[in-house]
Design a protein around this motif. Structure first.
Motif, PDB file in Angstrom:
ATOM      1  N   SER A  71       0.837  -1.203   0.000  1.00  0.00           N
ATOM      2  CA  SER A  71       0.000   0.000   0.000  1.00  0.00           C
ATOM      3  C   SER A  71       0.868   1.247   0.000  1.00  0.00           C
ATOM      4  O   SER A  71       1.986   1.250   0.517  1.00  0.00           O
ATOM      5  CB  SER A  71      -0.959   0.022   1.193  1.00  0.00           C
ATOM      6  N   VAL A  72       0.323   2.299  -0.601  1.00  0.00           N
ATOM      7  CA  VAL A  72       1.002   3.597  -0.645  1.00  0.00           C
ATOM      8  C   VAL A  72       0.003   4.652  -0.188  1.00  0.00           C
ATOM      9  O   VAL A  72      -1.085   4.774  -0.755  1.00  0.00           O
ATOM     10  CB  VAL A  72       1.532   3.915  -2.061  1.00  0.00           C
ATOM     11  N   CYS A  73       0.382   5.391   0.843  1.00  0.00           N
ATOM     12  CA  CYS A  73      -0.441   6.495   1.334  1.00  0.00           C
ATOM     13  C   CYS A  73       0.143   7.778   0.775  1.00  0.00           C
ATOM     14  O   CYS A  73       1.347   8.029   0.878  1.00  0.00           O
ATOM     15  CB  CYS A  73      -0.434   6.524   2.854  1.00  0.00           C
ATOM     16  N   GLU A  74      -0.705   8.576   0.183  1.00  0.00           N
ATOM     17  CA  GLU A  74      -0.249   9.793  -0.485  1.00  0.00           C
ATOM     18  C   GLU A  74      -1.153  10.967  -0.149  1.00  0.00           C
ATOM     19  O   GLU A  74      -2.326  10.777   0.188  1.00  0.00           O
ATOM     20  CB  GLU A  74      -0.246   9.579  -1.995  1.00  0.00           C
ATOM     21  N   PRO A  75      -0.621  12.196  -0.248  1.00  0.00           N
ATOM     22  CA  PRO A  75      -1.489  13.364  -0.080  1.00  0.00           C
ATOM     23  C   PRO A  75      -2.390  13.512  -1.305  1.00  0.00           C
ATOM     24  O   PRO A  75      -1.996  13.165  -2.415  1.00  0.00           O
ATOM     25  CB  PRO A  75      -0.503  14.531   0.017  1.00  0.00           C
ATOM     26  N   ILE A  76      -3.588  13.978  -1.086  1.00  0.00           N
ATOM     27  CA  ILE A  76      -4.492  14.245  -2.211  1.00  0.00           C
ATOM     28  C   ILE A  76      -4.231  15.667  -2.675  1.00  0.00           C
ATOM     29  O   ILE A  76      -4.434  16.622  -1.931  1.00  0.00           O
ATOM     30  CB  ILE A  76      -5.969  14.076  -1.811  1.00  0.00           C
ATOM     31  N   ARG A  77      -3.763  15.789  -3.898  1.00  0.00           N
ATOM     32  CA  ARG A  77      -3.507  17.113  -4.473  1.00  0.00           C
ATOM     33  C   ARG A  77      -4.802  17.652  -5.070  1.00  0.00           C
ATOM     34  O   ARG A  77      -5.703  16.906  -5.425  1.00  0.00           O
ATOM     35  CB  ARG A  77      -2.422  17.006  -5.545  1.00  0.00           C
ATOM     36  N   GLN A  78      -4.884  18.937  -5.214  1.00  0.00           N
ATOM     37  CA  GLN A  78      -6.087  19.584  -5.732  1.00  0.00           C
ATOM     38  C   GLN A  78      -6.500  19.013  -7.085  1.00  0.00           C
ATOM     39  O   GLN A  78      -7.668  18.768  -7.334  1.00  0.00           O
ATOM     40  CB  GLN A  78      -5.866  21.105  -5.844  1.00  0.00           C
TER      41      GLN A  78
END
Length: 180
Positions: free
Chosen positions: A92-99
């Motif tokens: 799994s990869v957790c990432e920030p949600i960009r606009q």
């Protein structure tokens, strides 16, 4: 002694382009220590490459031309996790949600993860982050090799769609895509 029920590993690099290299090295090193088959290691590495590449974004998605440590170029983190769930390996990869990504749920990396894995999905643990995960089978039916399950699932999915039914052809296509 290795206990797959307790196996968990996590890496949290900065979301810069070199994060993909470090994520892949981490996945390969950990899975070798866990004595996972080379075929599953390669599939996990490929999935990690695709998901981490999506997670760090691209110049079109907000990267500035400023240097990596510039105040005009904010750097966040991504988190790569490996764990066992029964007879499956979960990457799994957790990432920030960009606009620019708020409306997009499926991208190239997710599609390739879907083909290479037994199951995949995503969820948003917070309003500003997204976790994309993929499961790889470690043991196929009737004692087949650990990667045979993932290859068979990918082959069945592609064959059912009438696109590709030969795993080696599918692998060559994926290697070609990786080189783009």
């Amino acid at each position: 002694m290795f206990d797959p029920q307790r196996a968990f590993s996590q890496l949290t690099p900065a979301d810069t382009p070199n994060a993909v290299t470090w994520a892949c090295r981490h996945v390969v090193d950990v899975l070798r220590q866990w004595r996972v088959s080379p075929e599953v290691i390669e599939a996990a590495r490929f999935i990690t490459t695709e998901l981490a590449t999506n997670a760090i974004g691209s110049p079109d998605e907000g990267w500035s031309q400023a240097g990596s440590y510039s105040a005009r170029s904010p750097v966040g983190t991504i988190t790569i996790s490996l764990s066992f769930a029964g007879s499956t390996l979960v990457v799994s990869v957790c990432e920030p949600i960009r606009q620019a990504e708020k409306e997009r749920t499926v991208d190239r990396g997710s599609l390739l993860a879907a083909v290479m894995s037994h199951r995949w999905g995503y969820y948003c643990p917070t309003p500003t982050s997204k976790v994309v995960w993929a499961e790889l089978l470690l043991g196929g039916p009737s004692g087949s090799s650990p990667a045979a399950g993932a290859t068979a699932v990918a082959s069945r999915r592609a064959g059912a769609a009438g696109v590709v039914s030969e795993p080696l052809l599918l692998r060559r296509v994926l290697v070609g895509l990786r080189q783009l």
